[in-house]
Scaffold this motif. Structure first.
Motif, PDB file in Angstrom:
ATOM      1  N   GLN A  63       4.922  -9.901  -9.700  1.00 43.43           N
ATOM      2  CA  GLN A  63       3.572  -9.690  -9.189  1.00 43.43           C
ATOM      3  C   GLN A  63       3.605  -9.393  -7.690  1.00 43.43           C
ATOM      4  O   GLN A  63       4.285 -10.091  -6.925  1.00 43.43           O
ATOM      5  CB  GLN A  63       2.704 -10.937  -9.427  1.00 43.43           C
ATOM      6  CG  GLN A  63       2.484 -11.282 -10.880  1.00 43.43           C
ATOM      7  CD  GLN A  63       1.533 -10.307 -11.568  1.00 43.43           C
ATOM      8  OE1 GLN A  63       0.956  -9.433 -10.939  1.00 43.43           O
ATOM      9  NE2 GLN A  63       1.364 -10.469 -12.874  1.00 43.43           N
ATOM     10  N   PRO A  64       2.870  -8.368  -7.252  1.00 41.17           N
ATOM     11  CA  PRO A  64       2.809  -8.074  -5.814  1.00 41.17           C
ATOM     12  C   PRO A  64       2.055  -9.166  -5.060  1.00 41.17           C
ATOM     13  O   PRO A  64       1.071  -9.711  -5.557  1.00 41.17           O
ATOM     14  CB  PRO A  64       2.064  -6.739  -5.754  1.00 41.17           C
ATOM     15  CG  PRO A  64       1.263  -6.687  -7.008  1.00 41.17           C
ATOM     16  CD  PRO A  64       2.067  -7.407  -8.047  1.00 41.17           C
ATOM     17  N   VAL A  65       2.532  -9.479  -3.870  1.00 36.85           N
ATOM     18  CA  VAL A  65       1.852 -10.422  -2.967  1.00 36.85           C
ATOM     19  C   VAL A  65       1.957  -9.864  -1.558  1.00 36.85           C
ATOM     20  O   VAL A  65       2.680  -8.899  -1.303  1.00 36.85           O
ATOM     21  CB  VAL A  65       2.477 -11.838  -3.025  1.00 36.85           C
ATOM     22  CG1 VAL A  65       2.324 -12.444  -4.403  1.00 36.85           C
ATOM     23  CG2 VAL A  65       3.943 -11.806  -2.604  1.00 36.85           C
ATOM     24  N   GLY A  66       1.245 -10.473  -0.624  1.00 33.28           N
ATOM     25  CA  GLY A  66       1.339 -10.057   0.769  1.00 33.28           C
ATOM     26  C   GLY A  66       2.681 -10.417   1.374  1.00 33.28           C
ATOM     27  O   GLY A  66       3.474 -11.166   0.794  1.00 33.28           O
ATOM     28  N   SER A  67       2.962  -9.892   2.558  1.00 33.84           N
ATOM     29  CA  SER A  67       4.277 -10.074   3.181  1.00 33.84           C
ATOM     30  C   SER A  67       4.464 -11.493   3.701  1.00 33.84           C
ATOM     31  O   SER A  67       3.502 -12.231   3.922  1.00 33.84           O
ATOM     32  CB  SER A  67       4.455  -9.071   4.325  1.00 33.84           C
ATOM     33  OG  SER A  67       3.522  -9.331   5.362  1.00 33.84           O
ATOM     34  N   GLY A  68       5.702 -11.860   3.898  1.00 34.09           N
ATOM     35  CA  GLY A  68       6.024 -13.174   4.424  1.00 34.09           C
ATOM     36  C   GLY A  68       7.402 -13.623   3.980  1.00 34.09           C
ATOM     37  O   GLY A  68       7.995 -13.067   3.058  1.00 34.09           O
ATOM     38  N   TYR A  69       7.899 -14.655   4.651  1.00 34.41           N
ATOM     39  CA  TYR A  69       9.224 -15.202   4.372  1.00 34.41           C
ATOM     40  C   TYR A  69       9.156 -16.536   3.617  1.00 34.41           C
ATOM     41  O   TYR A  69      10.190 -17.106   3.291  1.00 34.41           O
ATOM     42  CB  TYR A  69       9.984 -15.416   5.678  1.00 34.41           C
ATOM     43  CG  TYR A  69      10.261 -14.148   6.448  1.00 34.41           C
ATOM     44  CD1 TYR A  69      11.424 -13.422   6.236  1.00 34.41           C
ATOM     45  CD2 TYR A  69       9.361 -13.682   7.396  1.00 34.41           C
ATOM     46  CE1 TYR A  69      11.690 -12.258   6.942  1.00 34.41           C
ATOM     47  CE2 TYR A  69       9.613 -12.522   8.112  1.00 34.41           C
ATOM     48  CZ  TYR A  69      10.774 -11.812   7.885  1.00 34.41           C
ATOM     49  OH  TYR A  69      11.033 -10.660   8.592  1.00 34.41           O
ATOM     50  N   SER A  70       7.954 -17.055   3.381  1.00 35.72           N
ATOM     51  CA  SER A  70       7.811 -18.353   2.708  1.00 35.72           C
ATOM     52  C   SER A  70       8.406 -18.312   1.313  1.00 35.72           C
ATOM     53  O   SER A  70       8.166 -17.368   0.552  1.00 35.72           O
ATOM     54  CB  SER A  70       6.329 -18.731   2.603  1.00 35.72           C
ATOM     55  OG  SER A  70       5.767 -18.917   3.876  1.00 35.72           O
ATOM     56  N   SER A  81       3.002 -20.584  -2.575  1.00 32.82           N
ATOM     57  CA  SER A  81       3.709 -19.948  -1.485  1.00 32.82           C
ATOM     58  C   SER A  81       2.675 -19.561  -0.425  1.00 32.82           C
ATOM     59  O   SER A  81       1.510 -19.962  -0.498  1.00 32.82           O
ATOM     60  CB  SER A  81       4.495 -18.715  -1.973  1.00 32.82           C
ATOM     61  OG  SER A  81       5.348 -18.226  -0.969  1.00 32.82           O
ATOM     62  N   ALA A  82       3.096 -18.788   0.569  1.00 34.38           N
ATOM     63  CA  ALA A  82       2.192 -18.332   1.631  1.00 34.38           C
ATOM     64  C   ALA A  82       2.464 -16.870   1.907  1.00 34.38           C
ATOM     65  O   ALA A  82       3.580 -16.378   1.693  1.00 34.38           O
ATOM     66  CB  ALA A  82       2.372 -19.173   2.893  1.00 34.38           C
ATOM     67  N   MET A  83       1.448 -16.157   2.392  1.00 29.68           N
ATOM     68  CA  MET A  83       1.581 -14.720   2.570  1.00 29.68           C
ATOM     69  C   MET A  83       0.627 -14.234   3.651  1.00 29.68           C
ATOM     70  O   MET A  83      -0.283 -14.943   4.087  1.00 29.68           O
ATOM     71  CB  MET A  83       1.284 -13.981   1.272  1.00 29.68           C
ATOM     72  CG  MET A  83      -0.174 -14.056   0.862  1.00 29.68           C
ATOM     73  SD  MET A  83      -0.532 -13.063  -0.600  1.00 29.68           S
ATOM     74  CE  MET A  83      -2.320 -13.222  -0.697  1.00 29.68           C
ATOM     75  N   ALA A  84       0.835 -12.977   4.048  1.00 29.20           N
ATOM     76  CA  ALA A  84      -0.051 -12.307   4.994  1.00 29.20           C
ATOM     77  C   ALA A  84      -0.669 -11.088   4.330  1.00 29.20           C
ATOM     78  O   ALA A  84       0.036 -10.276   3.730  1.00 29.20           O
ATOM     79  CB  ALA A  84       0.729 -11.878   6.234  1.00 29.20           C
ATOM     80  N   ASP A  85      -1.985 -10.968   4.426  1.00 32.29           N
ATOM     81  CA  ASP A  85      -2.695  -9.756   4.036  1.00 32.29           C
ATOM     82  C   ASP A  85      -2.957  -8.989   5.318  1.00 32.29           C
ATOM     83  O   ASP A  85      -3.906  -9.282   6.056  1.00 32.29           O
ATOM     84  CB  ASP A  85      -4.001 -10.115   3.330  1.00 32.29           C
ATOM     85  CG  ASP A  85      -4.754  -8.883   2.810  1.00 32.29           C
ATOM     86  OD1 ASP A  85      -4.552  -7.789   3.374  1.00 32.29           O
ATOM     87  OD2 ASP A  85      -5.551  -9.022   1.878  1.00 32.29           O
ATOM     88  N   VAL A  86      -2.090  -8.019   5.602  1.00 27.07           N
ATOM     89  CA  VAL A  86      -2.130  -7.342   6.895  1.00 27.07           C
ATOM     90  C   VAL A  86      -3.424  -6.562   7.073  1.00 27.07           C
ATOM     91  O   VAL A  86      -4.024  -6.553   8.154  1.00 27.07           O
ATOM     92  CB  VAL A  86      -0.902  -6.424   7.048  1.00 27.07           C
ATOM     93  CG1 VAL A  86      -0.973  -5.649   8.355  1.00 27.07           C
ATOM     94  CG2 VAL A  86       0.387  -7.248   6.991  1.00 27.07           C
ATOM     95  N   GLU A  87      -3.886  -5.902   6.016  1.00 27.18           N
ATOM     96  CA  GLU A  87      -5.108  -5.107   6.116  1.00 27.18           C
ATOM     97  C   GLU A  87      -6.319  -5.970   6.462  1.00 27.18           C
ATOM     98  O   GLU A  87      -7.196  -5.557   7.216  1.00 27.18           O
ATOM     99  CB  GLU A  87      -5.354  -4.351   4.812  1.00 27.18           C
ATOM    100  CG  GLU A  87      -4.341  -3.237   4.549  1.00 27.18           C
ATOM    101  CD  GLU A  87      -4.702  -2.435   3.310  1.00 27.18           C
ATOM    102  OE1 GLU A  87      -5.761  -2.728   2.705  1.00 27.18           O
ATOM    103  OE2 GLU A  87      -3.932  -1.526   2.961  1.00 27.18           O
ATOM    104  N   ALA A  88      -6.361  -7.172   5.912  1.00 24.95           N
ATOM    105  CA  ALA A  88      -7.479  -8.081   6.190  1.00 24.95           C
ATOM    106  C   ALA A  88      -7.237  -8.933   7.430  1.00 24.95           C
ATOM    107  O   ALA A  88      -8.123  -9.689   7.835  1.00 24.95           O
ATOM    108  CB  ALA A  88      -7.723  -8.983   4.981  1.00 24.95           C
ATOM    109  N   GLY A 404       7.440  -8.377  -0.644  1.00 22.50           N
ATOM    110  CA  GLY A 404       6.213  -7.814  -1.173  1.00 22.50           C
ATOM    111  C   GLY A 404       5.865  -8.258  -2.580  1.00 22.50           C
ATOM    112  O   GLY A 404       4.888  -7.771  -3.143  1.00 22.50           O
ATOM    113  N   ALA A 405       6.642  -9.177  -3.176  1.00 24.01           N
ATOM    114  CA  ALA A 405       6.366  -9.562  -4.561  1.00 24.01           C
ATOM    115  C   ALA A 405       7.024 -10.902  -4.864  1.00 24.01           C
ATOM    116  O   ALA A 405       7.919 -11.362  -4.150  1.00 24.01           O
ATOM    117  CB  ALA A 405       6.873  -8.495  -5.527  1.00 24.01           C
ATOM    118  N   ILE A 406       6.561 -11.529  -5.949  1.00 25.36           N
ATOM    119  CA  ILE A 406       7.185 -12.725  -6.510  1.00 25.36           C
ATOM    120  C   ILE A 406       7.512 -12.436  -7.965  1.00 25.36           C
ATOM    121  O   ILE A 406       6.728 -11.785  -8.668  1.00 25.36           O
ATOM    122  CB  ILE A 406       6.267 -13.953  -6.391  1.00 25.36           C
ATOM    123  CG1 ILE A 406       6.135 -14.361  -4.911  1.00 25.36           C
ATOM    124  CG2 ILE A 406       6.791 -15.137  -7.211  1.00 25.36           C
ATOM    125  CD1 ILE A 406       5.198 -15.526  -4.669  1.00 25.36           C
TER     126      ILE A 406
END
Length: 806
Positions: A63-70, A81-88, A404-406
């Motif tokens: 599944q796609p998710v926002g960027s991040g190293y978590s 987990s944790a992620m960044a939504d860059v557009e938002a 970009g995904a899990i």
């Protein structure tokens, strides 16, 4: 990201009693923290069906998710987990269904942490979870507890405001753990290195130690019948009693900003406390003594694990196994490629940065791969399938997080492995035909010798370059700026011969350096006399960000003609100069050391009374030895291509991780006055310039911009400037001084690492814009070569014309 091993390293626990036995033996259904239920990267300890025999890996969902190293943690049927939504411009903690990958809730945690120094955007810290709550530290220092059922905030602390905790360039990145009903987190506040919080209320239960922190995580270890928390700050290792937070003992470590405590059998502890090495300790009730130290595990983001009785890790880009008692290396292998480790049923799990997953058996004889699968492909979600989070394992499922995904990958016993895509050679039709001829011959070596006779290497055939090495080797790879720093390509052996090869398509004319790694040792091309000492890399293609202990010799080649002035031989040394060289030491009070100067004087300087232009070449020793700059400027002056000038080569290098304290003052207060006093130099700022390449180009700007009333031009070959340096350039560029003329050249095969997402060519463009926006007259040019002095030579006539045009 900046190539420093503090970026994403996480400490871990190998859960041993003092005698070396596992604390817990179970098939864990959850993975509650960054290193799992036993805090050692191990899972399914009692799953005997997975412990031997063939296995299959099946990608169940992705599944796609926002960027991040978590990384991913699991509690019951939820993944967190944790992620960044860059557009938002918003970061989130989020929960997914472990069964389907469906996102069930997400809770905002603050604005996006923009990646620094080339790193990707998003959070670094991995959450923790218990049966009812998830816990996460945001990059902005907000520590919060979230209800697992809906993501609502239960409690939170602002570590910066409440405890004066200090961030770093990548934001807050420590990963919490839950232990004995308490949330334990390295904080690095004014009065505590580590804090314990009540999981239900967030109440601070204790504070312990004093030290800064970066990307650490606490590790509980059973010792003498009690649980002891081991955690490292940036300078100190602490042993802490977990109930009251009492520091049992502490000791300094080697200074790495993210030490990795890994308990070892026999009351031992491994700490990756140096950039270029690591240490093992013998634990005692009142302290620790050194068991061994060395370089067998070094330069790696990997967290070691125990498998097959050996301590397994990556060291540089190679998978290694060392004896936990002695530190002696048992073996190392190039495959699987660089990545992160865990264990399942005692077998080694490898998740590579390139997005593949592997399981294998470890013994004293080596790593024996059992199964593998490509999980994330290049191009997935715009991140090229890169994976920078540690693997998580619960039961018979592995959860991987790319940028970009899990994905969930299930382990099944008894079936064949899937294939993993590899990056192979690109061969010209002629070379491919040659290989077929060799394969069909009864005398393969004779065919090879005949084909290569009289040919120069690397073998260039149209748009293709073929790297070739012959010898009695087992493992051969080629490394080059063509592929990037900390990168190499495995060379294929022609069966029944000593010939290894790797081909690549390069359509344009270029100059590039390369080196072979034959059985893991650097080897120059034995059939080429084109050799140079690198000013940028050492060891195993490690970037030189700190003073290196030794230099790396490279071979180099030209594909086509890339010299911008064919009338000037930029490679031939001068046996006899038309000008002369003064070797002069300058004792610097500002630097508290003697700086050696090599001062080039143009032809007839001693017979003339004229005043000459002057050019200061920063990192001058590299410019002379690897850049051939004395010979080049001498030829250009003889041919009247440029004006005669005094050229001052300054033997002082800038290492970005060590800083340049005092250099600008040395340049302005000591060097310039000395040169103007001792030599006939022009006082006109239009006749005065600075020059260098790489990090030396940054040094040239740092030294010149404050004295731009005296120096009017700066030449920068491949300007290297990480983002953490940009505010300084912003400040210097806006000084109320004269504006400079600046030439910034950048290379096609710039100093970069694709896996770590940093590229000095892009940073050069950014710094050029900073200068231009502040009114400096900036010219940027792209060249077709690599980035080191042997490549910068090809642009030297153009650079010297810019600085000393007739």
């Amino acid at each position: 990201m900046i190539p420093d091993t503090s970026q994403l390293i996480r400490p871990c626990l190998v859960g041993f009693f003092a005698c070396g036995l596992f604390v817990v033996a179970s098939i864990a259904a959850d993975w509650p923290s960054i290193r799992g239920p036993h805090h050692d990267g191990s899972a399914a300890i009692d799953d005997t069906e997975l412990a031997s025999g063939p296995l299959q890996l099946k990608v169940v969902w992705k599944q796609p998710v926002g960027s991040g190293y978590s990384g991913v943690v699991k509690s019951g049927g939820l993944l967190v987990s944790a992620m960044a939504d860059v557009e938002a411009d918003q970061e989130y903690v989020f929960a997914m269904s472990a069964e389907t990958g469906e996102t069930l809730w997400k809770a905002p945690t603050g604005k996006v942490m923009i990646g620094a120094n080339g790193s990707f955007d998003g959070p670094v810290a991995t959450p923790a979870a218990d049966d009812v709550r998830a816990y996460h530290l945001s990059p902005h220092g907000i520590l919060a507890a979230y209800a697992l059922e809906d993501g609502s905030v239960v409690w939170q602390h602002d570590l910066k405001k409440e405890y004066s905790a200090a961030s770093n360039v990548y934001g807050f990145g420590a990963s919490p753990i839950v232990h004995a009903g308490m949330l334990i987190l390295p904080v690095g506040s004014d009065d505590s290195a580590v804090m314990g919080f009540d999981t239900a209320t967030g109440e601070v239960k204790w504070k312990a130690g004093k030290d800064g922190v970066a990307f650490q995580s606490a590790v509980p270890v059973p010792f003498d019948g009690e649980s002891v928390i081991f955690v490292a700050g940036n300078t100190t290792l602490f042993a802490i009693e977990p109930t009251e937070g009492k520091v049992i003992w502490s000791r300094p470590h080697g200074g790495a900003s993210a030490v990795l405590p890994v308990p070892l059998p026999g009351s031992g502890l491994f700490i990756n406390d140096m950039r270029d090495g690591s240490t093992s300790l013998n634990l005692q009730s009142n302290g620790a003594t050194e068991r061994w130290s060395g370089r067998n595990i070094r330069n790696s983001y990997c967290v070691p694990v125990m498998s097959g009785g050996l301590l397994c890790s990556y060291s540089s880009r190679f998978l290694v196994a060392v004896d936990p008692e002695t530190g002696d290396q048992q073996w190392r292998t190039r495959s699987p490629s660089n990545g992160f480790l865990a264990t399942v049923a005692g077998r080694l799990v490898v998740a590579t940065i390139d997005g593949s997953l592997h399981i294998g058996d470890v013994s004293e004889d080596g790593y024996d791969e059992v199964t593998k699968v490509q999980v994330f492909e290049k191009g997935d979600d715009g991140t090229d399938g890169l994976m920078w989070a540690l693997p998580s394992i619960a039961g018979r499922s592995i959860y991987l997080r790319s940028l970009g995904a899990i994905a969930r990958i299930d382990i099944q016993p008894g079936t064949r492995a899937e294939s993993v895509a590899t990056e192979g050679s690109q061969l010209s039709p002629g070379f491919a035909s040659f290989l077929k001829t060799v394969d069909a011959s009864d005398n393969k070596q004779a065919v090879i010798d005949s084909y290569l006779k009289g040919k120069s290497l690397p073998l260039i055939d149209g748009d293709f370059v073929h790297f070739i090495l012959q010898g009695d080797y087992t493992d051969v790879a080629v490394a080059s700026e063509l592929f990037g720093m900390r990168q190499e390509r495995v060379m294929q052996r022609v069966d029944g011969t000593k010939l290894f090869y790797f081909g690549v398509r390069i359509p344009d004319a270029t100059r590039l350096s390369y080196v072979f790694y034959a059985d893991y040792q650097p080897v120059l091309d034995p059939v080429s006399d084109r050799h140079v000492t690198s000013s940028l890399v050492a060891g195993e293609m490690e970037p030189i960000f700190r003073k290196a202990k030794s230099s790396l010799e490279l071979s180099w080649f030209d594909k086509g003609n890339v010299v911008d002035d064919e009338s000037t031989d930029v490679d031939a040394p001068s046996d006899k100069l038309a000008g002369s060289i003064d070797e002069t030491p300058l004792q610097s009070d500002e630097l508290n050391q003697t700086v050696d100067l090599s001062i080039y004087l143009p032809p007839n300087y001693s017979q003339s009374e004229d005043r000459y232009p002057v050019v200061f070449v920063h990192d001058g020793k590299s410019a002379i030895q690897s850049g051939n700059q004395v010979a080049i400027i001498d030829r250009l002056i003889q041919s009247k291509t440029v004006r005669p000038a005094v050229v001052v080569f300054i033997d002082w290098r800038f290492y970005p991780m060590q800083g340049a304290k005092g250099y600008a003052e040395f340049f302005a207060k000591e060097l310039i006055p000395m040169i103007d006093r001792e030599y006939r130099t022009s006082a006109d700022r239009k006749d005065r310039a600075s020059l260098s390449g790489g990090f030396g180009a940054s040094l040239a700007l740092m030294a010149t911009l404050p004295v731009s009333d005296q120096i009017g031009a700066v030449g920068c070959h491949s300007l290297f400037a990480f983002e953490m340096m940009h505010p300084m350039f912003q400040q210097l560029a806006q000084l109320p001084n004269e504006r400079c003329e600046v030439l910034v050249q950048r290379s096609r095969y710039e100093f970069r690492n694709p896996s770590e997402n940093w590229n000095m060519g892009l940073q050069a463009v950014n710094v050029a814009k900073i200068l231009a926006d502040s009114g400096h007259d900036v010219t940027t040019e792209a060249t077709a070569t690599g980035s080191d002095w042997v490549s910068w030579r090809t642009q030297s006539p153009r650079m010297w014309k810019f600085l000393l045009e007739q």
